[in-house]
Design an enzyme around this catalytic site. Sequence first.
Site, mmCIF file in Angstrom:
data_model
loop_
_atom_site.group_PDB
_atom_site.id
_atom_site.type_symbol
_atom_site.label_atom_id
_atom_site.label_comp_id
_atom_site.label_asym_id
_atom_site.label_seq_id
_atom_site.Cartn_x
_atom_site.Cartn_y
_atom_site.Cartn_z
ATOM 1 N N ASP A 185 3.614 9.327 -0.761
ATOM 2 C CA ASP A 185 2.415 8.592 -0.371
ATOM 3 C C ASP A 185 2.186 7.507 -1.401
ATOM 4 O OD1 ASP A 185 0.141 8.084 1.181
ATOM 5 O OD2 ASP A 185 -0.306 10.227 1.365
ATOM 6 N N HIS A 220 0.806 -1.226 0.000
ATOM 7 C CA HIS A 220 0.000 0.000 0.000
ATOM 8 C C HIS A 220 0.836 1.272 0.000
ATOM 9 C CE1 HIS A 220 -4.085 -1.730 0.731
ATOM 10 N NE2 HIS A 220 -3.353 -2.767 1.048
HETATM 11 P P1 ADQ Z 1 -2.863 6.101 4.822
HETATM 12 O O1 ADQ Z 1 -1.447 6.528 4.965
HETATM 13 O O2 ADQ Z 1 -3.611 5.920 6.076
HETATM 14 O O3 ADQ Z 1 -3.005 4.782 3.930
HETATM 15 P P2 ADQ Z 1 -4.771 7.493 2.951
HETATM 16 O O4 ADQ Z 1 -4.676 6.792 1.664
HETATM 17 O O5 ADQ Z 1 -4.926 8.958 2.800
HETATM 18 O O6 ADQ Z 1 -3.518 7.289 3.902
HETATM 19 O O7 ADQ Z 1 -6.012 6.915 3.718
HETATM 20 C C1 ADQ Z 1 -6.438 7.460 4.906
HETATM 21 C C2 ADQ Z 1 -7.879 7.055 5.155
HETATM 22 O O8 ADQ Z 1 -8.191 7.416 6.500
HETATM 23 C C3 ADQ Z 1 -8.849 7.776 4.237
HETATM 24 O O9 ADQ Z 1 -9.852 6.904 3.825
HETATM 25 C C4 ADQ Z 1 -9.401 8.884 5.128
HETATM 26 O O10 ADQ Z 1 -10.731 9.227 4.863
HETATM 27 C C5 ADQ Z 1 -9.307 8.265 6.502
HETATM 28 N N1 ADQ Z 1 -9.109 9.346 7.495
HETATM 29 C C6 ADQ Z 1 -8.059 10.171 7.603
HETATM 30 N N2 ADQ Z 1 -8.277 11.068 8.588
HETATM 31 C C7 ADQ Z 1 -9.491 10.797 9.082
HETATM 32 C C8 ADQ Z 1 -10.294 11.372 10.110
HETATM 33 N N3 ADQ Z 1 -9.902 12.417 10.831
HETATM 34 N N4 ADQ Z 1 -11.499 10.835 10.345
HETATM 35 C C9 ADQ Z 1 -11.914 9.766 9.638
HETATM 36 N N5 ADQ Z 1 -11.218 9.198 8.667
HETATM 37 C C10 ADQ Z 1 -10.015 9.689 8.388
HETATM 38 C C11 ADQ Z 1 -2.081 3.855 3.331
HETATM 39 C C12 ADQ Z 1 -1.042 4.472 2.404
HETATM 40 C C13 ADQ Z 1 -1.718 5.309 1.334
HETATM 41 C C14 ADQ Z 1 -2.716 4.449 0.560
HETATM 42 C C15 ADQ Z 1 -3.633 3.708 1.505
HETATM 43 C C16 ADQ Z 1 -4.507 2.696 0.777
HETATM 44 O O11 ADQ Z 1 -0.128 5.271 3.164
HETATM 45 O O12 ADQ Z 1 -0.759 5.864 0.442
HETATM 46 O O13 ADQ Z 1 -3.468 5.278 -0.281
HETATM 47 O O14 ADQ Z 1 -2.912 3.001 2.503
HETATM 48 O O15 ADQ Z 1 -3.763 1.846 -0.016
#
Ligand code: ADQ
Length: 481
Positions: free
Chosen positions: A364, A156
Amino acid sequence: MSRLIVVSNRVPDPQAGRTRAGGLAVALEQALKLRGGIWLGWSGEAVDDPSIEPKITEVGAVAYARLDLTPEEVQEYYNGFSNRVLWPLMHTRLDLTEFARNELAAYLAVNRRFAQAIAALLRDDDLVWIHDYHMIPLAAELRRLGVKNRIGYFHHIPWPAPDILTALPRHDDLVKALLEYDLVGLQTEADADNLFAYLTREYGLRSNGRGVVGWDDRSCRVAHFPIGIETEPFAKRARRAGRASFVREITESLMGRKMIIGVDRLDYSKGVPERMAAFEKLIELDPDLVNKVTYLQITPRSRSEVPEYAQIERAVSETAGRVNGRFGEANWTPIRYVNRAYGRTALAGLYRAADVGLVTPFRDGMNLVAKEYVAAQNPDNPGVLVLSRFAGAAAELEGAVLVNPYDCEGMARSIAKALNMPLEERLARWRINWERLVDNSIDVWAETFLVALEDSQLSFAGRLLGFMKSSDQRFGHSHRR
Ligand code: ADQ
């Protein structure tokens, strides 16, 4: 159809309320329900004497198998090797990579324990799908136990350039273990290129033109499968959320000001303090914006036991405090900074209410927030996504305003451009992004990966003919260094 076994560091608790379940959990559950199967992983609990057998809860065709860890394993496998070695390394932060051999040993031991638990539950025809950097050696451990099933891995987070990866002591063991999978999925073509570059440089292995590398009697296909979101349901949620009192209260509190939104786990890879500094620069460059724009940064804490995360928490609070102290007025807080998680609907409503979505990680794998922001927009009056060129999502979302997170003034100018963008350009950019999200929603992503995994053994004979390798380039025998 084969049964599916999903393995990830954490498994959702099927009995807990699921209003916060993100798109990934929903998509994996969908695939599991369709095929029937098991989702296995850490329960999130630390106990002194964990059972070797997982606690199993069955819900319809899906069994949730949850394993406990010891407190030492949590410290060494999870906080240590996973989050203080692999996470920073894969995000090209060698300065934060803290390698310790005892943590590597715990990482391997937990993977071995997971492998034993899986092997005990496995049937011959099951497809096994492993997720993320906590579990890279799992296929190798399963093979050691004689498992011949098709095993796929999805990474991921970013895959770094070979020079970065080779800074990890015993990097070759990690990559050798990776090659025990039938299919390795990465987020972007650039990530896949980085892995191929390593394989060529270190082992002289090359792809056969279809992403397959092989050695001896085994082969592994490497390909990119950019992860998506639940596009249409999320858009629908955002439409509905506009009427929710929570979202209305927030929009009313803006008193007609424009809103910029940032939503990130509190993580140094996300570039939150630097983004706040860019917002500060924006107001400095254009003092007319004083009291005209509010930046809402929603950042739940994560991995708080890891020291670097305490540091980033301090840096974000200090930067928000500085900007608010410098420009704030009694009736205006320039940066609203909150450390809590929101439910999916509230989040969707807030994205929709924001004129600009600010997503500026230094690195990311993909970044789902960028995609969620786009999906949540009002198609008649969409906001603008300002996106780091170093997020995996930048390869797909060509309608975004791309920024370099290392360039504070450049980011400030791009935010200004987004705030002032005419409707026609906003519409054109949003449509490009929306189409990408519709074409590649998360269920398409999961299905594409699983079909590729199912195919991986069918084409085995063909692969053996196609390998571009010579005997002196054989994996495991040809270390050039
Ligand atoms: P993350 O590093 O966690 O994921 P991201 O892809 O942005 O980063 O996903 C975060 C998730 O958490 C999103 O669905 C977002 O809505 C949720 N989230 C964040 N803050 C929140 C809040 N305050 N309240 C509720 N929900 C919140 C890892 C990798 C990424 C990759 C994903 C999926 O680091 O690059 O995109 O996995 O593969």
